[in-house]
Design an enzyme around this catalytic site. Structure first.
Site, PDB file in Angstrom:
ATOM      1  N   ARG A 103     -39.098 -62.655 -55.561  1.00 21.41           N
ATOM      2  CA  ARG A 103     -38.538 -61.844 -56.646  1.00 21.41           C
ATOM      3  C   ARG A 103     -37.241 -61.271 -56.113  1.00 21.41           C
ATOM      4  O   ARG A 103     -37.231 -60.597 -55.074  1.00 21.41           O
ATOM      5  CB  ARG A 103     -39.529 -60.730 -57.008  1.00 21.41           C
ATOM      6  CG  ARG A 103     -38.977 -59.629 -57.898  1.00 21.41           C
ATOM      7  CD  ARG A 103     -38.712 -60.165 -59.300  1.00 21.41           C
ATOM      8  NE  ARG A 103     -38.603 -59.114 -60.289  1.00 21.41           N
ATOM      9  CZ  ARG A 103     -37.499 -58.410 -60.520  1.00 21.41           C
ATOM     10  NH1 ARG A 103     -36.417 -58.598 -59.802  1.00 21.41           N
ATOM     11  NH2 ARG A 103     -37.488 -57.503 -61.471  1.00 21.41           N
ATOM     12  N   GLU A 136     -36.359 -61.027 -69.800  1.00 22.23           N
ATOM     13  CA  GLU A 136     -37.732 -61.540 -69.717  1.00 22.23           C
ATOM     14  C   GLU A 136     -37.872 -62.858 -70.457  1.00 22.23           C
ATOM     15  O   GLU A 136     -37.436 -62.998 -71.590  1.00 22.23           O
ATOM     16  CB  GLU A 136     -38.724 -60.535 -70.315  1.00 22.23           C
ATOM     17  CG  GLU A 136     -38.925 -59.304 -69.474  1.00 22.23           C
ATOM     18  CD  GLU A 136     -39.588 -59.581 -68.135  1.00 22.23           C
ATOM     19  OE1 GLU A 136     -40.184 -60.663 -67.951  1.00 22.23           O
ATOM     20  OE2 GLU A 136     -39.507 -58.706 -67.266  1.00 22.23           O
ATOM     21  N   ARG A 139     -45.369 -61.181 -54.915  1.00 24.37           N
ATOM     22  CA  ARG A 139     -44.134 -61.904 -54.618  1.00 24.37           C
ATOM     23  C   ARG A 139     -43.383 -61.126 -53.540  1.00 24.37           C
ATOM     24  O   ARG A 139     -43.430 -59.899 -53.507  1.00 24.37           O
ATOM     25  CB  ARG A 139     -43.245 -62.002 -55.856  1.00 24.37           C
ATOM     26  CG  ARG A 139     -43.867 -62.753 -57.007  1.00 24.37           C
ATOM     27  CD  ARG A 139     -43.006 -62.694 -58.237  1.00 24.37           C
ATOM     28  NE  ARG A 139     -42.892 -61.324 -58.718  1.00 24.37           N
ATOM     29  CZ  ARG A 139     -42.322 -60.967 -59.868  1.00 24.37           C
ATOM     30  NH1 ARG A 139     -41.791 -61.878 -60.653  1.00 24.37           N
ATOM     31  NH2 ARG A 139     -42.265 -59.703 -60.229  1.00 24.37           N
TER      32      ARG A 139
END
Length: 166
Positions: free
Chosen positions: A36, A44, A88
């Site tokens: 990330r 999004e 992540r």
């Protein structure tokens, strides 16, 4: 081979771009690492395959494509800080010494992450790059009133009000 917080830089090749702020790296030991990008938040993308009502934001696909153009298939260095709630690795991603995180903001393909009062904004210089992209009406700033992803997640996904002026 996931990276522990505070670990050294990690080298790998980007083999998959999930969205405008998430990639998968293939490491030398052939393991994969989901990254990330730190300090940014991209529009999004739709998650309707996984969860009902998770529609994507305008510019989500263009943001993903731009990040892919920057890093997919290339050798990168990830400077990681921590893991997020989805496990992540949260990292700055560098290609040829250039920050992909910064490039995304400069091109108007992501916001400097101001969610939670700026708690996730490690690189404060991204604010000036966002302001420049906004002033030049680059990328998502071409729109009349782009909605930051942290607001989109709250109002559209959390409250189910995806048509509430978003």
């Amino acid at each position: 081979m996931a990276v522990a917080a505070g670990a050294a830089n990690v080298q790998g090749r980007v083999v998959y771009v999930d969205d405008g702020d998430t990639v998968v790296m293939l490491l030398a030991d052939k393991s994969q690492m989901k990254v990330r990008l730190a300090s940014i938040d991209a529009p999004e993308s739709s998650h309707t395959n996984k969860e009902k009502g998770r529609v994507g934001q305008p510019y989500s696909e263009k943001s993903k494509q731009y990040l892919a153009k920057l890093v997919k298939g290339l050798d990168v260095t990830a400077r990681c800080f921590e893991k997020d709630r989805y496990e992540r690795d949260v990292c700055d991603l560098f290609v040829g010494g250039e920050s992909a995180n910064k490039q995304m903001v400069m091109a108007g393909m992501a916001w400097a992450n101001q969610s939670s009062g700026g708690r996730y904004l490690r690189d404060k210089s991204l604010m000036k790059h966002e302001e420049a992209a906004r002033a030049a009406r680059l990328g998502l700033w071409k729109g009349a009133a782009p909605v930051p992803p942290w607001e989109w997640r709250k109002v559209c996904w959390g409250e189910g009000r995806c048509d509430a002026g978003l």
